[in-house]
Write a protein that holds these residues in place. Structure first.
Motif, short mmCIF file in Angstrom:
data_model
loop_
_atom_site.label_atom_id
_atom_site.label_comp_id
_atom_site.label_asym_id
_atom_site.label_seq_id
_atom_site.Cartn_x
_atom_site.Cartn_y
_atom_site.Cartn_z
N MET A 76 -4.78 -22.28 -3.20
CA MET A 76 -4.10 -21.48 -3.52
C MET A 76 -3.78 -19.69 -3.13
O MET A 76 -3.42 -19.26 -2.82
CB MET A 76 -3.89 -21.56 -5.02
CG MET A 76 -2.69 -21.15 -5.51
SD MET A 76 -1.94 -21.23 -7.20
CE MET A 76 -3.03 -20.55 -8.54
N ILE A 77 -5.91 -19.50 -3.71
CA ILE A 77 -5.84 -18.40 -3.17
C ILE A 77 -5.86 -18.34 -2.04
O ILE A 77 -5.36 -16.95 -1.57
CB ILE A 77 -7.19 -18.08 -3.88
CG1 ILE A 77 -7.24 -18.43 -5.27
CG2 ILE A 77 -7.69 -16.78 -3.32
CD1 ILE A 77 -8.60 -17.72 -5.98
N ASN A 78 -6.44 -19.19 -1.15
CA ASN A 78 -6.45 -18.52 -0.02
C ASN A 78 -5.04 -18.79 1.05
O ASN A 78 -4.71 -17.81 1.72
CB ASN A 78 -7.09 -19.91 0.56
CG ASN A 78 -8.55 -19.99 1.02
OD1 ASN A 78 -8.79 -18.63 1.00
ND2 ASN A 78 -9.30 -20.88 0.67
N ASN A 79 -3.87 -19.41 0.22
CA ASN A 79 -2.56 -19.09 0.41
C ASN A 79 -2.53 -17.94 0.41
O ASN A 79 -1.07 -17.29 1.04
CB ASN A 79 -1.84 -20.27 -0.32
CG ASN A 79 -0.27 -20.44 0.38
OD1 ASN A 79 0.10 -19.83 1.53
ND2 ASN A 79 0.23 -20.80 -0.17
N ALA A 80 -2.20 -17.28 -0.81
CA ALA A 80 -1.79 -15.53 -1.13
C ALA A 80 -2.76 -14.55 0.10
O ALA A 80 -2.17 -14.21 0.33
CB ALA A 80 -2.66 -15.61 -2.90
N ILE A 81 -3.67 -15.32 0.19
CA ILE A 81 -4.45 -14.03 1.40
C ILE A 81 -4.11 -14.44 2.67
O ILE A 81 -3.08 -13.77 2.86
CB ILE A 81 -5.58 -13.80 1.20
CG1 ILE A 81 -6.58 -14.19 -0.22
CG2 ILE A 81 -6.85 -13.58 2.83
CD1 ILE A 81 -8.23 -14.56 -0.53
N THR A 82 -3.62 -15.45 3.49
CA THR A 82 -2.75 -15.94 4.11
C THR A 82 -1.98 -15.15 4.50
O THR A 82 -0.94 -14.68 5.54
CB THR A 82 -2.82 -17.03 4.72
OG1 THR A 82 -4.06 -18.02 4.60
CG2 THR A 82 -2.06 -17.57 5.32
N MET A 83 -0.53 -14.96 3.12
CA MET A 83 0.79 -14.69 3.08
C MET A 83 0.59 -12.83 2.98
O MET A 83 1.64 -12.43 4.10
CB MET A 83 1.32 -15.23 1.25
CG MET A 83 2.11 -16.15 1.88
SD MET A 83 3.06 -16.73 3.57
CE MET A 83 4.47 -15.82 2.19
N ALA A 84 -0.49 -12.75 2.68
CA ALA A 84 -0.68 -10.75 2.58
C ALA A 84 -1.33 -10.34 3.85
O ALA A 84 0.18 -9.58 4.39
CB ALA A 84 -1.78 -10.45 1.53
N GLU A 85 -1.63 -11.18 4.91
CA GLU A 85 -2.12 -10.86 6.15
C GLU A 85 -0.90 -11.24 7.27
O GLU A 85 -0.55 -9.92 6.98
CB GLU A 85 -3.12 -11.79 6.68
CG GLU A 85 -4.20 -11.75 5.66
CD GLU A 85 -5.84 -12.92 6.75
OE1 GLU A 85 -5.46 -13.66 6.97
OE2 GLU A 85 -6.49 -12.87 6.04
N HIS A 86 -0.06 -11.64 6.73
CA HIS A 86 0.92 -11.99 7.39
C HIS A 86 1.77 -10.91 6.91
O HIS A 86 2.80 -10.59 8.35
CB HIS A 86 1.91 -13.82 7.23
CG HIS A 86 3.13 -13.60 7.30
ND1 HIS A 86 3.51 -14.31 8.96
CD2 HIS A 86 4.94 -13.93 7.41
CE1 HIS A 86 3.89 -13.96 9.64
NE2 HIS A 86 5.29 -13.90 8.47
N LYS A 87 2.66 -10.79 6.10
CA LYS A 87 3.07 -9.65 5.72
C LYS A 87 2.75 -8.17 6.68
O LYS A 87 3.10 -7.60 6.78
CB LYS A 87 3.20 -9.56 4.60
CG LYS A 87 4.00 -10.84 3.43
CD LYS A 87 4.05 -10.67 1.84
CE LYS A 87 4.67 -11.59 1.00
NZ LYS A 87 4.50 -11.00 -0.45
N LEU A 88 0.93 -8.25 6.28
CA LEU A 88 0.44 -7.10 7.02
C LEU A 88 1.21 -6.65 8.22
O LEU A 88 1.30 -5.25 8.60
CB LEU A 88 -0.67 -7.06 6.28
CG LEU A 88 -1.01 -6.07 5.03
CD1 LEU A 88 -2.90 -6.04 4.09
CD2 LEU A 88 -0.47 -4.71 5.03
N LYS A 89 0.78 -7.83 8.97
CA LYS A 89 1.01 -8.22 10.19
C LYS A 89 2.83 -7.93 10.73
O LYS A 89 3.02 -6.88 11.85
CB LYS A 89 0.70 -9.25 10.96
CG LYS A 89 1.13 -9.64 12.19
CD LYS A 89 0.15 -11.27 12.36
CE LYS A 89 0.98 -11.23 13.86
NZ LYS A 89 0.19 -12.99 14.52
N MET A 90 3.63 -8.38 9.94
CA MET A 90 4.76 -7.57 9.85
C MET A 90 5.45 -6.80 9.78
O MET A 90 6.12 -5.57 10.51
CB MET A 90 5.58 -9.12 9.45
CG MET A 90 5.48 -10.22 9.53
SD MET A 90 6.39 -10.28 11.34
CE MET A 90 7.48 -10.36 11.28
#
Length: 58
Positions: free
Chosen positions: A1-15
């Motif tokens: 769950m924590i890794n998913n939040a970090i992955t989503m944050a990375e994706h949002k910053l990339k976009m």
């Protein structure tokens, strides 16, 4: 769950980086995403306040 939040944050910053000035994220939201990636998800503390927090002993 924590890794998913970090992955989503990375994706949002990339976009956000790809869109440039036409992004909808505010500087505060970007800072929060960067903090999430850098420091990880912080555990929230339950509020253990007593119902007598304003009770005076006098």
């Amino acid at each position: 769950m924590i890794n998913n939040a970090i992955t989503m944050a990375e994706h949002k910053l990339k976009m956000h980086f790809e869109k440039g000035e036409s992004t909808s994220l505010s500087i505060v939201e970007v800072a929060e995403l960067m903090d999430l990636i850098t420091f990880g998800k912080t555990a929230t503390k339950p509020l253990n306040q007593s119902i007598f927090f304003s009770f005076s002993h006098n």
